[in-house]
Design a protein around this motif. Structure first.
Motif, short mmCIF file in Angstrom:
data_model
loop_
_atom_site.label_atom_id
_atom_site.label_comp_id
_atom_site.label_asym_id
_atom_site.label_seq_id
_atom_site.Cartn_x
_atom_site.Cartn_y
_atom_site.Cartn_z
N ALA A 9 43.77 38.99 59.99
CA ALA A 9 44.27 37.65 59.66
C ALA A 9 43.43 36.58 60.31
CB ALA A 9 45.73 37.52 60.07
N ALA A 10 43.11 36.77 61.59
CA ALA A 10 42.30 35.78 62.30
C ALA A 10 40.90 35.72 61.71
CB ALA A 10 42.23 36.13 63.79
N ALA A 11 40.35 36.87 61.36
CA ALA A 11 39.01 36.89 60.79
C ALA A 11 38.96 36.21 59.44
CB ALA A 11 38.51 38.33 60.66
N THR A 12 40.00 36.43 58.61
CA THR A 12 40.04 35.80 57.30
C THR A 12 40.15 34.29 57.43
OG1 THR A 12 41.10 37.78 56.43
CG2 THR A 12 41.22 35.81 55.07
N SER A 13 40.96 33.84 58.40
CA SER A 13 41.07 32.40 58.65
C SER A 13 39.74 31.82 59.10
CB SER A 13 42.15 32.15 59.71
OG SER A 13 42.18 30.79 60.07
N LEU A 14 39.05 32.54 59.98
CA LEU A 14 37.76 32.08 60.50
C LEU A 14 36.71 32.00 59.40
CD1 LEU A 14 36.15 31.27 63.00
CD2 LEU A 14 35.65 33.70 63.37
N ALA A 15 36.82 32.86 58.40
CA ALA A 15 35.84 32.85 57.31
C ALA A 15 35.82 31.50 56.62
CB ALA A 15 36.15 33.95 56.31
N GLY A 16 37.01 30.90 56.45
CA GLY A 16 37.05 29.61 55.81
C GLY A 16 36.42 28.53 56.64
N ALA A 17 36.46 28.69 57.98
CA ALA A 17 35.89 27.67 58.86
C ALA A 17 34.39 27.79 58.98
CB ALA A 17 36.54 27.78 60.24
N CYS A 18 33.86 29.00 58.87
CA CYS A 18 32.44 29.23 59.17
C CYS A 18 31.56 29.31 57.93
CB CYS A 18 32.28 30.53 59.97
SG CYS A 18 32.98 30.42 61.62
N SER A 19 32.11 29.71 56.81
CA SER A 19 31.26 29.91 55.64
C SER A 19 32.12 29.91 54.39
CB SER A 19 30.50 31.23 55.74
OG SER A 19 31.41 32.31 55.76
N ALA A 247 29.34 43.35 71.93
CA ALA A 247 29.47 41.89 71.85
C ALA A 247 29.06 41.43 70.47
CB ALA A 247 28.60 41.21 72.91
N VAL A 248 29.62 40.32 70.05
CA VAL A 248 29.23 39.68 68.80
C VAL A 248 28.08 38.73 69.08
CG1 VAL A 248 29.98 38.14 66.95
CG2 VAL A 248 31.56 39.86 67.86
N ALA A 249 27.00 38.88 68.33
CA ALA A 249 25.86 37.97 68.44
C ALA A 249 26.16 36.76 67.55
CB ALA A 249 24.57 38.66 68.01
N ARG A 250 26.91 35.82 68.11
CA ARG A 250 27.45 34.72 67.29
C ARG A 250 26.34 33.87 66.68
NH1 ARG A 250 32.71 32.62 70.77
NH2 ARG A 250 33.97 34.51 70.46
N GLY A 251 25.24 33.71 67.38
CA GLY A 251 24.16 32.91 66.84
C GLY A 251 23.68 33.45 65.51
N HIS A 252 23.51 34.78 65.43
CA HIS A 252 23.09 35.38 64.18
C HIS A 252 24.23 35.45 63.17
CE1 HIS A 252 19.69 37.65 66.46
NE2 HIS A 252 19.28 36.48 66.04
N HIS A 256 24.31 33.93 59.39
CA HIS A 256 24.44 34.82 58.24
C HIS A 256 25.75 34.62 57.49
CE1 HIS A 256 21.72 37.73 60.73
NE2 HIS A 256 21.01 36.77 60.16
N GLY A 257 26.66 33.80 58.04
CA GLY A 257 27.95 33.59 57.39
C GLY A 257 28.87 34.79 57.46
N VAL A 258 28.77 35.58 58.55
CA VAL A 258 29.57 36.81 58.65
C VAL A 258 30.31 36.90 59.99
CG1 VAL A 258 28.11 38.13 57.07
CG2 VAL A 258 27.55 38.11 59.51
N ARG A 259 30.51 35.78 60.64
CA ARG A 259 31.15 35.86 61.95
C ARG A 259 32.56 36.44 61.85
NH1 ARG A 259 31.57 30.88 66.25
NH2 ARG A 259 33.31 31.69 67.48
N ASP A 260 33.26 36.16 60.77
CA ASP A 260 34.61 36.71 60.61
C ASP A 260 34.57 38.23 60.60
OD1 ASP A 260 33.19 36.36 58.15
OD2 ASP A 260 35.05 36.65 57.01
N ILE A 261 33.60 38.80 59.87
CA ILE A 261 33.48 40.26 59.82
C ILE A 261 33.06 40.80 61.18
CG2 ILE A 261 32.37 42.22 58.69
CD1 ILE A 261 31.77 40.37 56.31
N ALA A 262 32.07 40.18 61.79
CA ALA A 262 31.54 40.68 63.05
C ALA A 262 32.61 40.68 64.14
CB ALA A 262 30.34 39.83 63.49
#
Length: 337
Positions: A9-19, A247-252, A256-262
């Motif tokens: 749920a959090a990742a899906t919400s974040l997807a809208g914010a990041c990409s 760790a999540v490499a947030r910069g990448h 790439h528009g995949v922070r929610d998945i990562a």
């Protein structure tokens, strides 16, 4: 895979914010040699669960190699979205030199970013014909030892520190005598493989050596895959708590528009399924109650030193003293010639 629902749920919400919404996305997990089988199963389950929960079909790509070599590849431009390497010093290198990890990456996931841990053991041939029980036995003339190179392999750095703890105790803290003991051990190592999996191939498939010094997880894999050829696991008197980190490499991931998945992927390593798979593939879960009951007997109680003990002073100090140019490992290699 029973990923906690709040993670999705959090990742899906974040997807809208990041990409913007997209399909056919993928992430890259840059990992170390000994995790190949674990991530093959984990990734398949994660992809299936993500599809069920979100309706999006994704792909998790992998890169494997010696942990130190992998860390330098990310530092030099390999665009990992997630890093799951063999020791904290490798992620500190990426955070410091590449800036794609947060400097406080240890605080972003449970257990300091350690999803599971292992230790260092010996694998010997059936019947242990040379009676190799402890580090001192590996220093004897006529014994051939197989291991990987601490300059490129995270598992080898853990093994080196375990051997150092033994030699330090034997020498009463005399550094020169400790170096001499380790030099005697490494004189018995004909070739230093680049990574842990290469050392396993040398020992188990090419039938070279009397003892393999490796991760417990690799030893259990050898018993599973080559047990009919006759291998035994030996736990030395001194070993170490060897802690891979994630760790999540947030910069990448952001680019790439995949922070929610990562972020969901990294969090799922600590889920019930991530932890039970760890025990199934020979790793000791950070949350042992989540290990499958039938797998728990595979992990005998072992007294382990820690890289955070005063002897080592944490990874920053251990890296500087032992593995940087001119450190103790260079002295050991120089003395063995």
């Amino acid at each position: 895979m029973r990923i906690l629902l709040w993670v999705i749920a959090a990742a899906t919400s974040l997807a809208g914010a990041c990409s913007p919404p997209s399909s056919g996305r993928s992430i890259l997990n840059v990992s170390y040699d000994a995790t190949r089988e674990y991530f093959e199963a984990f990734n398949r389950d994660f992809e299936d669960e993500w599809l069920r929960e979100t309706g999006e079909r994704i792909v998790v790509n992998m890169s494997h190699g010696g942990s130190g070599k992998q860390a330098r590849a990310v530092r030099d431009g390999l665009e990992a979205d997630v890093t799951t390497l063999a020791l904290g010093a490798d992620l500190d290198l990426i955070a410091r030199d590449a800036g794609v990890l947060s400097p406080d990456w240890r605080a972003e996931l449970p257990a300091g970013g350690v999803p599971f841990f292992s230790t260092i053991v010996f694998v010997v041939r059936e019947g242990n014909p040379k009676a190799l029980r402890d580090w001192s036995d590996l220093t004897q003339p006529g014994v051939q030892v197989v291991t990987s190179n601490p300059k490129t392999s995270g598992g080898a750095r853990w093994a080196y520190l375990a051997a150092w703890a033994w030699a330090d105790a034997e020498s009463g803290g005399n550094v020169n005598e400790t170096i001499e003991r380790l030099s005697a051990l490494f004189r018995n190592v004909p070739v230093l493989d680049a990574g842990a999996r290469g050392a396993v191939t040398t020992f188990a498939q090419r039938a070279i050596g009397d003892a393999l010094v490796t991760w417990e997880s690799e030893a259990l894999l050898i018993r599973q895959e080559f047990g009919d050829q006759g291998f035994e696991i030996v736990y030395p008197s001194v070993t170490i708590r060897a802690e891979p980190v994630a760790a999540v490499a947030r910069g990448h991931a952001d680019r790439h528009g995949v922070r929610d998945i990562a972020e969901a992927y990294a969090s799922a390593l600590f889920s019930e399924t991530g932890q039970s798979l760890a025990s199934k593939f020979g790793f000791r879960p950070s949350f042992p109650d989540l290990a499958d009951v039938e797998d728990r007997p595979r992990f005998p109680p072992v007294k382990m030193v820690s890289v955070d003990d005063p002897l080592f002073g944490g990874w920053d100090e251990a890296q500087r003293r032992h593995f940087m140019e001119g450190g103790s490992f260079d002295r050991v290699l120089g003395d063995r010639r």
